[in-house]
Design a protein around this motif. Structure first.
Motif: not given
Length: 153
Positions: A26-27, A29-30, A34, A89-90
């Motif tokens: 993850l980053e 911005k992700q 979320a 998340i993602e």
């Protein structure tokens, strides 16, 4: 001059399932996207409007899965609610755990550094290495401590 008062949330995003034990991809911005979706889903446009101008993910460590989130003091409960209601998340299933809420970035930094040390000690205990053993975790602790201490409001 009026100072903006913030709250700093130190959150661990614990991966669930097949990602468990592996560093997440993850980053920041992700995570922010979320959070936006979660707040809009559970608190509506009014909830998002109250935190949108101040919500920022200041730091994220994929190794220990902790992040530092800044939000305005008056609306930190909405942000915390959005964090605790996150489930993925993602496509990565997570369990969010709010470790600390502080009024200054300095206290958030100290809590993050302390938490990183605890997580690395747990990793070493699982690997059954002695505390004096030199490994990549030492480099990570030094790098993450420097990165966390470099954060500014």
């Amino acid at each position: 001059m009026v100072r903006f008062k913030n709250r700093w949330l130190l959150v661990e995003l614990i991966p669930v399932g097949e990602q468990q034990g592996n560093p997440t991809r993850l980053e920041a911005k992700q995570i922010w996207a979320a959070l936006r979706e979660s707040i809009q889903k559970y608190f509506g446009d009014v909830g998002w409007g109250s935190v949108s101008h101040s919500l920022t993910v200041k730091y994220f460590s994929p190794t220990t899965s902790i992040c530092i989130i800044r939000v305005a003091r008056d609306h930190h409960r909405v942000a915390r609610g959005g964090v605790t209601l996150l489930d993925s998340i993602e496509g990565i299933r997570i369990v969010p755990y709010v470790i600390d809420i502080s009024g200054t970035i300095k206290h958030a930094q100290l809590s993050a550094i302390e938490h990183n040390r605890k997580v690395i000690a747990q990793y070493r205990a699982r690997a059954q290495t002695s505390a004096s053993y030199q490994d990549s975790y030492d480099d990570y602790l030094e790098a993450s401590t420097n990165e966390i201490q470099a954060l500014r409001d």
